[in-house]
Design a protein around this motif. Structure first.
Motif, mmCIF file in Angstrom:
data_model
loop_
_atom_site.group_PDB
_atom_site.id
_atom_site.type_symbol
_atom_site.label_atom_id
_atom_site.label_comp_id
_atom_site.label_asym_id
_atom_site.label_seq_id
_atom_site.Cartn_x
_atom_site.Cartn_y
_atom_site.Cartn_z
ATOM 1 N N LYS A 212 0.832 -1.198 0.000
ATOM 2 C CA LYS A 212 0.000 0.000 0.000
ATOM 3 C C LYS A 212 0.876 1.263 0.000
ATOM 4 C CE LYS A 212 -4.295 -1.512 0.195
ATOM 5 N NZ LYS A 212 -5.195 -1.227 -0.938
ATOM 6 N N GLU A 216 -2.724 4.805 2.127
ATOM 7 C CA GLU A 216 -3.630 3.665 2.283
ATOM 8 C C GLU A 216 -3.136 2.678 3.337
ATOM 9 O OE1 GLU A 216 -6.504 2.966 0.308
ATOM 10 O OE2 GLU A 216 -6.361 4.984 -0.511
ATOM 11 N N GLU A 228 -5.171 -7.656 -3.857
ATOM 12 C CA GLU A 228 -6.260 -6.897 -4.465
ATOM 13 C C GLU A 228 -6.934 -7.743 -5.535
ATOM 14 O OE1 GLU A 228 -7.390 -3.628 -3.984
ATOM 15 O OE2 GLU A 228 -6.087 -3.459 -2.219
ATOM 16 N N ALA A 236 -12.129 -2.453 -7.725
ATOM 17 C CA ALA A 236 -11.192 -3.306 -7.002
ATOM 18 C C ALA A 236 -11.674 -3.526 -5.576
ATOM 19 C CB ALA A 236 -9.813 -2.665 -6.980
ATOM 20 N N GLN A 238 -10.014 -4.868 -1.789
ATOM 21 C CA GLN A 238 -8.915 -5.381 -0.979
ATOM 22 C C GLN A 238 -9.403 -6.622 -0.254
ATOM 23 O OE1 GLN A 238 -6.610 -2.552 1.411
ATOM 24 N NE2 GLN A 238 -6.947 -3.919 3.136
ATOM 25 N N ARG A 459 -4.357 1.234 -5.515
ATOM 26 C CA ARG A 459 -4.714 -0.009 -4.842
ATOM 27 C C ARG A 459 -3.475 -0.669 -4.284
ATOM 28 N NH1 ARG A 459 -7.956 1.533 -2.773
ATOM 29 N NH2 ARG A 459 -8.288 -0.520 -1.869
ATOM 30 N N CYS A 460 -2.414 -0.688 -5.060
ATOM 31 C CA CYS A 460 -1.163 -1.205 -4.534
ATOM 32 C C CYS A 460 -0.022 -0.943 -5.499
ATOM 33 C CB CYS A 460 -1.253 -2.699 -4.239
ATOM 34 S SG CYS A 460 -1.356 -3.753 -5.681
ATOM 35 N N ALA A 488 -12.462 1.670 -5.870
ATOM 36 C CA ALA A 488 -12.449 0.513 -4.970
ATOM 37 C C ALA A 488 -13.667 0.441 -4.061
ATOM 38 C CB ALA A 488 -11.191 0.554 -4.121
#
Length: 489
Positions: A212, A216, A228, A236, A238, A459-460, A488
């Motif tokens: 992250k 986040e 994800e 998306a 998690q 998201r990542c 997300a």
RNA sequence: CGGGGUGUGGCUCAGUCCGGUUAGAGCACCUGCUUUGGGAGCAGGGGGUCGAGAGUUCGAAUCCCUCCACCCCGACCA
């Protein structure tokens, strides 16, 4: 019951709620923001829990249970974590009710019964656990400490949706203590791998492993790793997190150990968790307009056998024989002998509930030595010789598991779009959705600005991201690698 | 926490504007018969203090006041 599911294309959110309701997964409850998990939904959770627990044990962890309540003074000890959760904590302030003199038959909180110290209902258990670990850890010989707990937690959410976001939810939280930083980081990564393995091989849900961004990151963590997943509507989700907590909690709770050189050192910590939210993910990854679609490894009923007509000899004997044969191979089978429902109704009902394989055996089949096998994932049905049926069905269950994964992965892979300009970024986000792979300058300001402009978040930063020189899609500043953006859940 | 909306059998709703016998429909539920290879048909039946409280009135689901709950849209979040 006439059960109609809103098509996904019409209203994805209504479709989701229809699945939850019509597949008998959960009900709204009398408690604001809290759902009742019904037996069928809970059976899926039990299957998830068992598969995960097996993996936790296999990686050396043991289960324990810590209290639901956390004294406020403990809760606030690790400041960043406390701040992160402060806005969504339920707090117990009193311990007694009494009769309300002004309203006969009603109760009121007894003002005389105020707690000296308020109790926070755990939104997560780091505080109470690290306060306990202080007493359990004295020496390097006590390390590593590898403990998991299955529990409920409460986060007072404004807007809730069944499984995806509820005020109370079920989860597991692992909390480990290690002698070295390297060991703790290795644990964090190991558990991320456990989650990814579970998601892909049990849930048939492809996931991307990543880290992250600072914005986040879990409050109180040094690094938050995550898996994800991509839902069918292009958003998306998690699905699991694993945190490297550094020495933040060790310092806040004075958890030290004596090393081999007889010196005091703070321990290194991790925590990791997945929740009933995974059921929401499961629904949104595989299901269709006819209802729930479950991967065989999680389906409470893997095979349903429908005798036609109901419970009549010799049809029922044949059903029993097949069920016994399948059960001897560990297959979860249900024979529906309910005489008050017609077979057509049952077919629709089991489709709605996502049973992977449906077998129909009728008088005609008895005469011909055949049966009809229908698979939920493709809705194909075919007639087979009775003699081969057990093997065919078992192979079909494996095939369905694999097909669901392949299908989801194909969709996911087709929805990772590389973009090189902000215009392209916005267009892809609006027209196609999914993950957007783009260069980012690494600053929180840029991330925040992109979120304001597009509602998409990072998201990542994928673990397998290749080094690639480029420029940030928003600021134009130099960047070394691409990160994944998406809207997300 | 801001903006909007809705509360009537288990569920979805009509009736409320313009007060008037025993408050309706569809689905679900119960009984019986006929059915049973993709959500059965017919007949009969049960179930409502119309969200709560207080008021206006001869009379309130309907009008007035207060409160409560839930839903949708935003901000926040696994």
């Amino acid at each position: 019951m006439s059960k109609v599911i809103t098509p996904r294309a019409e209203d994805y959110s209504a479709w989701y709620l229809d699945i939850v309701k019509n597949a008998n997964l959960a009900d709204n409850s009398a408690v604001r923001g809290c759902m009742v998990i019904k037996p069928y939904g809970y059976a899926i959770w039990e299957n998830m829990r068992d598969a995960l627990d097996l993996r936790f044990k296999a990686t050396g962890h043991v289960n324990a249970y810590f209290p639901l309540f956390v004294p406020k003074s403990l809760f606030e000890a690790e400041e960043k974590n406390a701040e992160g959760f402060a806005k969504e904590c339920a707090v117990v302030t009193h311990y007694r009710l009494k009769n309300d003199a002004s309203r006969p038959g009603k109760l009121m909180v007894d003002p005389e019964a105020k707690l000296e110290e308020e109790l926070v209902v755990r939104p997560t258990s780091e505080a109470i656990i690290w306060n306990t670990y202080r007493d359990w850890i004295q020496s390097y010989r006590d390390l590593p400490l590898l403990i998991n707990q299955w529990a409920n937690v409460v986060r007072w959410e404004m807007r809730t949706r069944p499984f995806l976001r509820t005020a109370e939810f079920l989860w597991q939280e692992g909390h480990t203590a290690h002698a070295t930083k390297e060991e703790a980081i290795a644990e964090t990564v190991t558990m991320l791998d456990v989650y990814a393995d579970f998601a892909e091989n049990v849930m048939a849900m492809p996931v991307i492993k990543g880290v992250k961004s600072a914005n986040e990151r879990f409050a109180g963590a040094e690094d938050t790793y995550c898996i994800e997943a991509l839902m069918q509507d292009g958003k998306a989700l998690q699905a699991g997190t694993s945190h490297f907590l550094g020495q933040n909690f060790a310092k806040a709770f004075e958890v030290k150990y004596l090393n081999k050189d007889n010196q005091q050192e703070y321990v290194w910590a991790t925590s990791w968790g997945v929740s009933t939210r995974l059921i929401g993910a499961l629904i949104m990854v595989h299901s269709d307009d006819a209802g729930l679609v479950l991967p065989p490894k999680l389906a409470p009923m893997q095979v349903v056998i429908v005798p036609i007509p109901n419970a009549v000899s010799p049809v029922i004997e044949e059903c029993d024989r097949l069920a016994a044969e399948l059960r001897s191979h560990g297959v979860r089978v249900h024979i529906d002998t309910d005489e008050t429902k017609r077979s057509g109704f049952k077919f629709a009902e089991y489709e709605m509930r996502g049973v992977p394989v449906r077998v129909a055996i009728g008088k005609r089949d008895i005469e011909n030595g055949t049966l009809e096998i229908a698979r939920r994932d493709t809705k194909e049905k075919q007639t087979y010789p009775m003699a081969d049926s057990s093997g065919i069905i078992r192979a079909l269950l494996d095939e369905i598991q694999q097909n669901l994964y392949n299908r989801a992965k194909e969709y996911r892979d087709a929805h990772i779009t590389h973009v090189n300009s902000f215009d392209e970024f916005k267009e892809v986000l609006e027209t196609k959705g999914g993950f957007i792979s783009a260069h980012w300058d690494g600053t929180g300001e840029t991330e925040e600005r992109i979120k304001e402009l597009t509602k998409a978040t990072i998201r990542c930063i994928p673990l397998d991201a290749a080094n690639e020189d480029g420029v940030c899609v928003l600021s134009g500043a130099p960047s070394k690698q691409r990160v994944l953006f998406a809207k997300a859940y």
